[in-house]
Design an enzyme around this catalytic site. Sequence first.
Site: not given
Length: 182
Positions: A16-17
Amino acid sequence: MSDLAIIVLAAGKGTRMKSAMPKVLHKVAGRSLLGHVLHTVKALTPRRAVVVSGPGPEAVGSEAALHMPEARVVTQEERKGTGHAVSVAKTALAGFEGMVVVLYADCPLVRSETIRETLALADPMAVLAFTAANPKGYGRLVHNDHGNVLAIREELDATPEERRITLCNSGIIAIHSPLLWQ
């Protein structure tokens, strides 16, 4: 607290990063997310500490050793969820009979006072929770009419009725060791 053990869950990917680096190694205010959490739990002086890392990069273990050399790092070879990650720490805590605090390594703003307050309520277990206006993506605390937690249901596994629950799991759980392993 001499009868305290800590399990820090640090096996998450950086997906997600949008990063190939493990999520917990990203830095905030000059310290990794994992470093912040280990700094916090160190103030509790646990008798044992276990960091559950994901497979692959040894960097998580190196980062853990930098901030808390006494912590034992174990690897969750297959990522099968939070409950499975906690179970990977069981061998490292063999023979331990006190209170165990489980928390996520990607929550750098948790304070040791908050963990102490959660421990004070753990008879035999306490789950730190929050109410979310939009609980999408969070695990829901399914409880009975007396407020006793019956389950923590992840969004993907939740029924439509459970998805309407706004009481969410923070990821911080204090529990007596024998109950945890049941």
